[in-house]
Scaffold this active site. Structure first.
Site, short mmCIF file in Angstrom:
data_model
loop_
_atom_site.label_atom_id
_atom_site.label_comp_id
_atom_site.label_asym_id
_atom_site.label_seq_id
_atom_site.Cartn_x
_atom_site.Cartn_y
_atom_site.Cartn_z
N ILE A 59 0.83 -1.21 0.00
CA ILE A 59 0.00 0.00 0.00
C ILE A 59 0.86 1.25 0.00
CG2 ILE A 59 -1.70 1.33 1.31
CD1 ILE A 59 -2.83 -1.36 2.32
N TYR A 204 -2.97 -8.47 16.46
CA TYR A 204 -3.09 -7.50 15.39
C TYR A 204 -4.38 -6.68 15.54
CZ TYR A 204 -3.35 -5.66 10.60
OH TYR A 204 -3.44 -4.84 9.50
N LYS A 208 -4.59 -2.60 16.11
CA LYS A 208 -5.30 -1.69 15.21
C LYS A 208 -6.45 -0.97 15.92
CE LYS A 208 -2.68 -2.18 11.68
NZ LYS A 208 -1.81 -1.05 11.29
#
Length: 327
Positions: A59, A204, A208
């Site tokens: 990305i 994870y 986040k």
């Protein structure tokens, strides 16, 4: 009177039907899709100075290329200088108006917190200012079970995905606040997993959710600073190979399969650029049913319970991994 209420009821029903259709056909949330078509073009960022971490692939690389097309001056950072140099070459190739000195290759290890100030000084020494910081670097996680994770994995993942992002951002936010108008723009690559928990990635998901909380709080505390939390769903990037597992010394090591249904990295990079240009606070992207699922989770908590039960762990995992149904 009843006719009036019937019309109001019809309008409400049509509103939700239209939204449901949009959730199905769009590859982003409705606001971002509207901004892409009718909002500010990415070209409004021309001449801005943008620093992207994790820019050597995925990305981050796709975002750098999209911004380069629009003559944004770039600082690209990651650990792999060879890959950064390749990204710079691609940026200059597709953007003839950008000059060699308009793209700064700045290798850095975000886990070296003591280097953040000096790296930022290099940015200022090179360009004289900074307009946008994009915190894109990070790693994902795949594990067998919630209780199989060594606590050091949690620590290492939070160090990279949360604390390094927060520390570098605080360095930049102090600079923004010292400017005459106190303005600037901080963007983060979060994840749909930071909005709805997914199976087999507890550390994870926690990271986040945490980073979304940190930067939502930043917008409350510093309203003159623009904050964009960008939350992709399954994207076709090499990130799976570098995933954390349940052990500190092990990587997932399995590449993304070309048969998986994932958004192209280039499309994701373009939508990220749209979000930055339009200064959206929260945006998410992904192929169906990602957007529909995230809308339900965000805005319909009672319906969320039903959907989660129907999908179950297996269904959630299939969506998360972009698995296609067999014919």
């Amino acid at each position: 009177m009843w006719g009036f209420f019937s019309i109001i009821g019809l309008i409400v029903v049509l509103y939700y039907i239209i939204y449901l259709i949009l959730w199905i056909v769009l590859d982003s949330d409705v606001e971002l899709a509207f901004k892409e078509r009718f909002g500010k073009p990415i070209s409004v960022l021309e001449g801005k100075i943008c620093w992207i971490t994790g820019a050597s692939s995925g990305i981050g690389k796709s975002l750098a290329l999209e911004l380069a097309k629009n003559n944004v001056k770039l600082v690209i950072s990651a650990r792999r200088i060879e890959e950064l140099n390749k990204v710079k070459e691609e940026c200059l190739k597709i953007a003839p108006n950008l000059k060699e000195e308009n793209v700064l290759v700045l290798p850095m290890d975000l886990l070296n917190f003591d280097s953040h100030e000096s790296k930022f000084k290099t940015v200022l020494d090179t360009f004289g200012c900074l307009d946008i910081l994009v915190n894109n670097a990070g790693r994902s996680q795949r594990v067998k079970s919630w209780d199989s994770i060594d606590i050091n994995v949690d620590r290492e993942l939070f160090e990279l995905d949360v604390f390094s992002v927060v520390n570098l951002s605080r360095v930049v936010v102090r600079y923004f606040k010292a400017q005459k108008n106190g303005r600037g723009h901080i963007a983060i690559t979060s994840s749909g997993s930071g909005l709805v928990p997914v199976p087999f990635s507890p550390s994870y998901c926690g990271a986040k959710f945490a980073v979304n909380g940190y930067f939502s709080a930043l917008k409350v505390d510093e309203p003159t600073i623009d904050v964009t939390c960008f939350c992709p769903g399954p994207i076709a990037t090499p990130f799976l190979e570098e995933c954390f597992t349940g052990s500190p010394d092990a990587k997932h090591g399995i590449p993304v399969s070309p048969n998986e249904r994932r958004m192209a990295s280039e499309r994701c990079g373009k939508l990220f650029a749209v979000a930055i240009a339009n200064k959206t606070m929260l945006s998410w992207v992904g192929l169906f049913p990602i957007s529909a699922l995230l809308y339900i989770v965000q805005y319909f908590p009672n319906l969320r319970k039903i959907v989660m039960v129907i999908l179950g762990r297996k269904g959630m995992q299939a969506i998360r991994e972009g698995e296609k149904k067999e014919d």
